[in-house]
Design a protein around this motif. Structure first.
Motif, short mmCIF file in Angstrom:
data_model
loop_
_atom_site.label_atom_id
_atom_site.label_comp_id
_atom_site.label_asym_id
_atom_site.label_seq_id
_atom_site.Cartn_x
_atom_site.Cartn_y
_atom_site.Cartn_z
N ILE A 1 0.83 -1.21 0.00
CA ILE A 1 0.00 0.00 0.00
C ILE A 1 0.87 1.26 0.00
CG2 ILE A 1 -1.67 1.34 1.35
CD1 ILE A 1 -2.75 -1.42 2.37
N ASP A 2 1.91 1.26 0.82
CA ASP A 2 2.77 2.44 0.94
C ASP A 2 3.37 2.87 -0.40
OD1 ASP A 2 2.26 2.55 3.64
OD2 ASP A 2 4.19 1.68 4.24
N GLN A 3 3.50 1.94 -1.34
CA GLN A 3 4.09 2.26 -2.64
C GLN A 3 3.16 3.08 -3.53
OE1 GLN A 3 6.57 -0.92 -4.43
NE2 GLN A 3 5.85 -2.11 -2.67
N VAL A 4 1.87 3.17 -3.17
CA VAL A 4 0.94 3.93 -4.01
C VAL A 4 0.38 5.17 -3.32
CG1 VAL A 4 0.33 1.85 -5.31
CG2 VAL A 4 -1.12 2.57 -3.40
N VAL A 5 0.78 5.40 -2.09
CA VAL A 5 0.30 6.58 -1.35
C VAL A 5 0.93 7.84 -1.94
CG1 VAL A 5 0.35 7.75 0.90
CG2 VAL A 5 -0.04 5.27 0.78
N GLY B 1 -7.23 10.27 -3.56
CA GLY B 1 -8.38 10.36 -2.67
C GLY B 1 -8.91 8.99 -2.32
N ALA B 2 -8.37 7.96 -2.99
CA ALA B 2 -8.81 6.59 -2.74
C ALA B 2 -7.65 5.64 -2.96
CB ALA B 2 -9.95 6.22 -3.68
N ILE B 3 -7.57 4.65 -2.09
CA ILE B 3 -6.63 3.54 -2.28
C ILE B 3 -7.45 2.27 -2.11
CG2 ILE B 3 -4.61 2.29 -1.45
CD1 ILE B 3 -3.53 4.97 -0.42
N ASN B 4 -7.49 1.49 -3.17
CA ASN B 4 -8.20 0.22 -3.12
C ASN B 4 -7.15 -0.87 -2.98
OD1 ASN B 4 -9.34 -2.33 -4.45
ND2 ASN B 4 -11.15 -1.05 -4.16
N THR B 5 -7.37 -1.76 -2.03
CA THR B 5 -6.44 -2.87 -1.82
C THR B 5 -7.18 -4.18 -1.99
OG1 THR B 5 -5.25 -1.50 -0.23
CG2 THR B 5 -4.74 -3.85 -0.24
#
Length: 156
Positions: free
Chosen positions: A19-23, A28-32
């Motif tokens: 996740i940290d690689q796409v922050v 406004g959104a992070i989908n995992t």
């Protein structure tokens, strides 16, 4: 854990590191998406899975998926990590993280990523059940290898 955005690894995946690689500030959104090993498949009780891959080619194909997502959703950032080796029930097999300015794009891009992984990435799994085992030749589960593991082709 690796710092590569597109990785094949044998050790357990640290979800937060993917996740940290796409922050980033414009997300406004992070989908995992977290794919895990399930106990029942088509009515058979799974004991464990054995994943194998052609790592260098698999990572290239994961990066290709990232590029395809970038072309379709230009503001997206993507990281994908897939695990290989022996995985027990509930172990994490794949993590896909996608960040976008708005949630709809992150959902769509994440779904796109998992479907493309199943279509083009050279990863195979051997399902071990209570009453037997079988190599599944592709992630779409359309080809099986009852006589053993698939042969790995030379890298393109």
């Amino acid at each position: 854990m690796t710092s590569k955005r597109f990785a094949i690894m044998e050790q357990p995946i640290v979800i937060q590191q993917v996740i940290d690689q796409v922050v980033h500030p414009h997300a406004g959104a992070i989908n995992t998406f977290i794919g895990t090993v399930r106990e029942l498949t088509k009515g058979k009780r799974t004991l464990y899975l054995q994943y194998e891959a052609y790592p260098s080619m698999a990572e290239k194909k994961l990066a290709q998926i990232g590029q395809e997502i970038q072309e379709r959703w230009p503001e997206a950032r993507v990281a994908i990590t897939h695990r290989i080796g022996r995985l027990e029930i509930t172990d994490v097999a794949v993590v896909i993280a996608v960040s976008t300015p708005h949630r709809a794009d992150s959902y769509e891009a994440s779904r796109y990523a998992i479907e493309r992984i199943k279509e083009i990435v050279p990863i195979w799994k051997k399902e071990h059940w209570e009453d037997g085992e079988m190599w599944v030749g592709d992630q779409l589960e359309t080809t099986s290898y009852p006589e053993g593991a698939p042969k790995m082709e030379e890298e393109e």
